[in-house]
Design a protein around this motif. Sequence first.
Motif, PDB file in Angstrom:
ATOM      1  N   ILE A   1       8.759   8.135  37.521  1.00  0.00           N
ATOM      2  CA  ILE A   1       8.132   8.508  36.270  1.00  0.00           C
ATOM      3  C   ILE A   1       7.507   7.232  35.663  1.00  0.00           C
ATOM      4  O   ILE A   1       7.841   6.136  36.107  1.00  0.00           O
ATOM      5  CB  ILE A   1       9.228   9.148  35.375  1.00  0.00           C
ATOM      6  CG1 ILE A   1       8.673  10.104  34.364  1.00  0.00           C
ATOM      7  CG2 ILE A   1      10.149   8.109  34.774  1.00  0.00           C
ATOM      8  CD1 ILE A   1       8.605  11.516  34.849  1.00  0.00           C
ATOM      9  N   ASP A   2       6.631   7.358  34.667  1.00  0.00           N
ATOM     10  CA  ASP A   2       6.048   6.166  34.033  1.00  0.00           C
ATOM     11  C   ASP A   2       7.164   5.232  33.553  1.00  0.00           C
ATOM     12  O   ASP A   2       8.171   5.692  33.004  1.00  0.00           O
ATOM     13  CB  ASP A   2       5.169   6.571  32.836  1.00  0.00           C
ATOM     14  CG  ASP A   2       3.938   7.351  33.277  1.00  0.00           C
ATOM     15  OD1 ASP A   2       3.260   6.908  34.218  1.00  0.00           O
ATOM     16  OD2 ASP A   2       3.665   8.421  32.689  1.00  0.00           O
ATOM     17  N   ALA A   3       6.955   3.939  33.732  1.00  0.00           N
ATOM     18  CA  ALA A   3       7.944   2.899  33.367  1.00  0.00           C
ATOM     19  C   ALA A   3       9.207   2.970  34.227  1.00  0.00           C
ATOM     20  O   ALA A   3      10.230   2.381  33.907  1.00  0.00           O
ATOM     21  CB  ALA A   3       8.310   2.945  31.880  1.00  0.00           C
TER      22      ALA A   3
ATOM     23  N   ASN B   1       2.197   2.148  45.902  1.00  0.00           N
ATOM     24  CA  ASN B   1       2.560   2.290  44.501  1.00  0.00           C
ATOM     25  C   ASN B   1       1.925   3.592  44.030  1.00  0.00           C
ATOM     26  O   ASN B   1       0.730   3.644  43.781  1.00  0.00           O
ATOM     27  CB  ASN B   1       2.014   1.081  43.739  1.00  0.00           C
ATOM     28  CG  ASN B   1       2.412   1.055  42.285  1.00  0.00           C
ATOM     29  OD1 ASN B   1       2.858   2.062  41.744  1.00  0.00           O
ATOM     30  ND2 ASN B   1       2.227  -0.076  41.640  1.00  0.00           N
ATOM     31  N   ARG B   2       2.704   4.653  43.970  1.00  0.00           N
ATOM     32  CA  ARG B   2       2.250   6.049  43.929  1.00  0.00           C
ATOM     33  C   ARG B   2       1.652   6.372  45.295  1.00  0.00           C
ATOM     34  O   ARG B   2       1.429   5.474  46.104  1.00  0.00           O
ATOM     35  CB  ARG B   2       1.253   6.337  42.810  1.00  0.00           C
ATOM     36  CG  ARG B   2       1.805   6.019  41.410  1.00  0.00           C
ATOM     37  CD  ARG B   2       0.820   6.476  40.342  1.00  0.00           C
ATOM     38  NE  ARG B   2       1.177   5.995  39.027  1.00  0.00           N
ATOM     39  CZ  ARG B   2       1.912   6.683  38.157  1.00  0.00           C
ATOM     40  NH1 ARG B   2       2.362   7.872  38.470  1.00  0.00           N
ATOM     41  NH2 ARG B   2       2.180   6.192  36.965  1.00  0.00           N
ATOM     42  N   SER B   3       1.357   7.651  45.526  1.00  0.00           N
ATOM     43  CA  SER B   3       1.041   8.041  46.899  1.00  0.00           C
ATOM     44  C   SER B   3       0.489   9.461  46.928  1.00  0.00           C
ATOM     45  O   SER B   3       0.137  10.012  45.882  1.00  0.00           O
ATOM     46  CB  SER B   3       2.330   7.999  47.726  1.00  0.00           C
ATOM     47  OG  SER B   3       3.211   9.011  47.235  1.00  0.00           O
TER      48      SER B   3
ATOM     49  N   ALA C   1      -1.558   7.807  27.363  1.00  0.00           N
ATOM     50  CA  ALA C   1      -1.138   8.935  28.207  1.00  0.00           C
ATOM     51  C   ALA C   1       0.374   8.912  28.443  1.00  0.00           C
ATOM     52  O   ALA C   1       0.976   9.958  28.703  1.00  0.00           O
ATOM     53  CB  ALA C   1      -1.880   8.883  29.540  1.00  0.00           C
ATOM     54  N   ASP C   2       0.996   7.719  28.336  1.00  0.00           N
ATOM     55  CA  ASP C   2       2.425   7.621  28.633  1.00  0.00           C
ATOM     56  C   ASP C   2       3.259   8.533  27.724  1.00  0.00           C
ATOM     57  O   ASP C   2       4.167   9.222  28.188  1.00  0.00           O
ATOM     58  CB  ASP C   2       2.904   6.165  28.496  1.00  0.00           C
ATOM     59  CG  ASP C   2       2.402   5.279  29.635  1.00  0.00           C
ATOM     60  OD1 ASP C   2       1.932   5.823  30.661  1.00  0.00           O
ATOM     61  OD2 ASP C   2       2.469   4.043  29.500  1.00  0.00           O
ATOM     62  N   LEU C   3       2.947   8.546  26.413  1.00  0.00           N
ATOM     63  CA  LEU C   3       3.736   9.382  25.493  1.00  0.00           C
ATOM     64  C   LEU C   3       3.427  10.861  25.718  1.00  0.00           C
ATOM     65  O   LEU C   3       4.306  11.718  25.586  1.00  0.00           O
ATOM     66  CB  LEU C   3       3.461   8.993  24.040  1.00  0.00           C
ATOM     67  CG  LEU C   3       4.046   7.648  23.604  1.00  0.00           C
ATOM     68  CD1 LEU C   3       3.822   7.413  22.113  1.00  0.00           C
ATOM     69  CD2 LEU C   3       5.545   7.564  23.925  1.00  0.00           C
TER      70      LEU C   3
HETATM   71 MG    MG Z   1       1.128   3.677  33.699  1.00  0.00          MG
END
Ligand code: MG
Length: 270
Positions: free
Chosen positions: A67-69, A123-125, A197-199
């Motif tokens: 997930i983000d972070a 890093n992601r895929s 976008a993170d929030l």
């Molecule tokens: Mg990000």
Amino acid sequence: MESARWRVEPGAPFDLGTIDPGDTSPAPGDKKITNAAVKELRDRLAELQGRLYAAGDQALLVVLQAIDAGGKDGTIKHVFKGVNPQGCKVTSFKQPNSTELSHDFLWRIHQNTPHKGMFGIFNRSHYEDVLVVRVHDLVPEHVWRRRYELIRNFENELSVEGTRIVKFYLHISKEEQADRFRRRLERPDKRWKFSHADLEERKHWDDYRAAFNEAIASTTTETAPWYVIPGDHKWFRNWCVLTTLVETLEDINPQYPEPADDLPSPADVV
Ligand code: MG
Ligand code: AMP
């Protein structure tokens, strides 16, 4: 093998909710002791990478999802900092551009799989195509749903042809994500990482959880297993990922090539 603890076995029931993101067992000790072990594992990883590169007949593909972070960037920085950059390629997958979108979802992925002898780090895929794409309805359900099978077939082909695949899900709690976002906003050297976008994405926490659960359960295989790494404590996460990679490479056991028969002796070099 230590890494069997985090490995998701095919066919067994799977739910991230049963795994504690704050776990620190079985670390070799407290943060300080574990960080010392991390240094040794890094040296070992560098040595094994040198052998994989010299042997040149197999590749290693490391997939990082979270997930983000969740710690993808930090894991790359801390786990791979000892390896020879020449034997290593990191690819970060962002939103697909129009050329990428005009092809099948695996097109951009296959172009970035590692050459023989190399470490490829994603890093992601291709998993984004059953995660963010599902959560935001970017394609109809029947399209993302059939991708599990397409992914299994693709990864199987890579593996049969000599690419060892290790997939990590870095597992953090919702509270830890909030803490990391706050720290990003506080620190001038981290602020650039924060995206509005993170929030927005955080509001979809439960949808992402469901998407990860199903993606991991549907695509963990003997040849391309998922490892769910407790990620709230970065020092423990680094140790788990390194342990898994070192064990995987020890299993591959790459060897320096045999010298040619007609090699001159060092004394012949004048
Ligand atoms: Mg990000
Ligand atoms: P970051 O990793 O923070 O640089 O963000 C990359 C962004 O690209 C994330 O919001 C991902 O969800 C998004 N992304 C990556 N792959 C895809 C994909 N296949 N389709 C849609 N969005 C994607």
